[in-house]
Design a protein around this motif. Structure first.
Motif, PDB file in Angstrom:
ATOM      1  N   THR A  42       0.940   6.139 -15.015  1.00  0.00           N
ATOM      2  CA  THR A  42      -0.444   6.013 -14.550  1.00  0.00           C
ATOM      3  C   THR A  42      -0.745   7.068 -13.498  1.00  0.00           C
ATOM      4  N   ALA A  46      -3.361  10.208 -13.892  1.00  0.00           N
ATOM      5  CA  ALA A  46      -4.469  10.306 -12.936  1.00  0.00           C
ATOM      6  C   ALA A  46      -4.505  11.691 -12.296  1.00  0.00           C
ATOM      7  N   MET A  50      -3.493   7.421  -5.917  1.00  0.00           N
ATOM      8  CA  MET A  50      -4.182   6.162  -6.213  1.00  0.00           C
ATOM      9  C   MET A  50      -3.782   5.135  -5.163  1.00  0.00           C
ATOM     10  N   THR A  51      -4.624   4.157  -4.956  1.00  0.00           N
ATOM     11  CA  THR A  51      -4.278   3.073  -4.045  1.00  0.00           C
ATOM     12  C   THR A  51      -3.423   2.048  -4.781  1.00  0.00           C
ATOM     13  N   GLY A  53      -4.014  -1.015  -4.948  1.00  0.00           N
ATOM     14  CA  GLY A  53      -4.971  -1.880  -5.642  1.00  0.00           C
ATOM     15  C   GLY A  53      -5.385  -1.313  -6.987  1.00  0.00           C
ATOM     16  N   GLN A  54      -5.631  -0.003  -7.030  1.00  0.00           N
ATOM     17  CA  GLN A  54      -5.990   0.636  -8.297  1.00  0.00           C
ATOM     18  C   GLN A  54      -4.839   0.543  -9.297  1.00  0.00           C
ATOM     19  N   GLU A  57      -4.734  -3.003 -10.624  1.00  0.00           N
ATOM     20  CA  GLU A  57      -5.806  -3.246 -11.600  1.00  0.00           C
ATOM     21  C   GLU A  57      -5.439  -2.636 -12.939  1.00  0.00           C
ATOM     22  N   HIS A  58      -4.922  -1.427 -12.898  1.00  0.00           N
ATOM     23  CA  HIS A  58      -4.586  -0.738 -14.141  1.00  0.00           C
ATOM     24  C   HIS A  58      -3.486  -1.472 -14.896  1.00  0.00           C
ATOM     25  N   SER A  63      -0.720  -7.940  -6.447  1.00  0.00           N
ATOM     26  CA  SER A  63      -0.446  -6.987  -5.367  1.00  0.00           C
ATOM     27  C   SER A  63       1.018  -7.087  -4.922  1.00  0.00           C
ATOM     28  N   SER A  90      -6.659   2.675   4.417  1.00  0.00           N
ATOM     29  CA  SER A  90      -6.261   2.683   3.008  1.00  0.00           C
ATOM     30  C   SER A  90      -4.990   3.508   2.814  1.00  0.00           C
ATOM     31  N   GLU A  92      -2.567   5.592   0.068  1.00  0.00           N
ATOM     32  CA  GLU A  92      -2.597   6.293  -1.218  1.00  0.00           C
ATOM     33  C   GLU A  92      -1.167   6.556  -1.681  1.00  0.00           C
TER      34      GLU A  92
END
Length: 151
Positions: A42, A46, A50-51, A53-54, A57-58, A63, A90, A92
């Motif tokens: 992923t 990308a 990415m976080t 959280g992202q 979700e993916h 979490s 945040s 990353e």
């Protein structure tokens, strides 16, 4: 003359075949769609950080699961976590050079495996499979867009 099957009958047959397909997958194949490998791939696709959280979700994982995956990948030197320059609250996640190399190794291995499978199907069936899968993706995306617009 034989009657053509109904869409309900075809649906039942397709669902049986899909269950068979899932049952035929090896643990390595199943594991490549989640966990560490999925996270690496992923991030590689990308091309940007990415976080967590992202990533969750993916992969559709909690979490807590993402945190465990990232900890393992970080210990292996495949990813780094850093505070975002735009929002210090945040975090990353980025691939390291070793992470990019591992993602490329996995991609090449997957390509070889799928190419062997397609060669067993033969050119005509492989071409038809790709056409049908592409059409399926289009139909499902259109349906999701319509359902999303209806909400």
């Amino acid at each position: 003359m034989e009657d053509s099957p109904t869409y309900d009958e075809l649906a039942e047959e397709l669902l049986r075949e899909l269950v068979g397909l899932v049952g035929a997958l090896t643990p390595v194949m199943v594991n490549s769609t989640r966990g560490e490998t999925a996270t690496l791939m992923t991030l590689s696709r990308a091309g940007t950080p990415m976080t967590p959280g992202q990533l969750g979700e993916h992969a559709r994982v909690s979490s807590a699961r993402v945190a465990n995956i990232l900890r393992a990948l970080e210990e292996k030197g495949l990813v780094t976590r850093a505070h975002s320059a735009a929002d210090r609250r945040s975090v990353e996640v980025s691939l390291t050079d070793a992470g990019r190399a591992e993602a490329e190794r996995i991609r090449a291995e997957r390509t070889k495996t799928v190419a062997r499978y397609l060669s067993e199907l033969g050119t005509d069936d492989a071409t038809q499979l790709l056409r049908i899968v592409g059409r399926t993706v289009d139909i499902l995306r259109d349906r999701a867009a319509r359902e999303g617009a209806a909400r």
